[in-house]
Design an enzyme around this catalytic site. Sequence first.
Site, PDB file in Angstrom:
ATOM      1  N   ARG A  34       0.821  -1.215   0.000  1.00 30.83           N
ATOM      2  CA  ARG A  34       0.000   0.000   0.000  1.00 30.83           C
ATOM      3  C   ARG A  34       0.852   1.261   0.000  1.00 30.83           C
ATOM      4  O   ARG A  34       0.376   2.326  -0.399  1.00 30.83           O
ATOM      5  CB  ARG A  34      -0.994  -0.023   1.171  1.00 30.83           C
ATOM      6  CG  ARG A  34      -2.123  -1.028   0.946  1.00 30.83           C
ATOM      7  CD  ARG A  34      -3.155  -0.999   2.059  1.00 30.83           C
ATOM      8  NE  ARG A  34      -2.580  -1.314   3.346  1.00 30.83           N
ATOM      9  CZ  ARG A  34      -2.532  -2.520   3.897  1.00 30.83           C
ATOM     10  NH1 ARG A  34      -3.051  -3.545   3.261  1.00 30.83           N
ATOM     11  NH2 ARG A  34      -1.987  -2.704   5.068  1.00 30.83           N
ATOM     12  N   GLU A  63       9.249  -8.481  16.192  1.00 30.09           N
ATOM     13  CA  GLU A  63       9.027  -8.878  17.580  1.00 30.09           C
ATOM     14  C   GLU A  63       9.292 -10.368  17.757  1.00 30.09           C
ATOM     15  O   GLU A  63       9.893 -10.796  18.729  1.00 30.09           O
ATOM     16  CB  GLU A  63       7.597  -8.525  17.992  1.00 30.09           C
ATOM     17  CG  GLU A  63       7.349  -8.714  19.463  1.00 30.09           C
ATOM     18  CD  GLU A  63       5.976  -8.219  19.880  1.00 30.09           C
ATOM     19  OE1 GLU A  63       5.596  -8.501  21.028  1.00 30.09           O
ATOM     20  OE2 GLU A  63       5.303  -7.564  19.074  1.00 30.09           O
TER      21      GLU A  63
END
Length: 171
Positions: free
Chosen positions: A58, A95
């Site tokens: 995007r 993460e």
Amino acid sequence: MDLKQHIRSIPDFPKPGILFYDISTLLAHASAWRATVTQLAEALRRHQPDLLLGIESRGFLVAAPVAFALGCGFAMIRKQGKLPGKTVRFTYDLEYGSDTIEIQEDAIAPGQRVAVLDDLLATGGTMQAAIDLVRRQGGIVAAAGCIIELSFLQGRHRIDVPLTAMVAYDS
């Protein structure tokens, strides 16, 4: 114009507990999309970029029209294996695990002023990885930008260049 009125929120996408901010409704509204591109271009103009980089996928929708508005070039940062020709990879930590992004080897000229754009800034990991990749290729990262900033995730604190966001969500 209040751009938030043109961004749809979708609960539990892509998984339960996530509130997804969907820019498709913004893209579909001609005057809101024009205002977004114009405002982002004006915010970035003072940084005098030569090239705008859009982060897959995007981010392409954001960077390409803003580059056109500024009279700049446009290039893509993609996931590994998606670009033709010789590419340069950059692997960064997430993460849980890691990810790899690429740019075409000749996309950035040494000393070229670059702005990195995406549709949304969350934790800032991908945006900062893109900035690091540009620097490794000899580019000067003048700024970064996005349409949506999830400010509660504090991704802005990971970005070490001026960052422009059109709207911010605090939760």
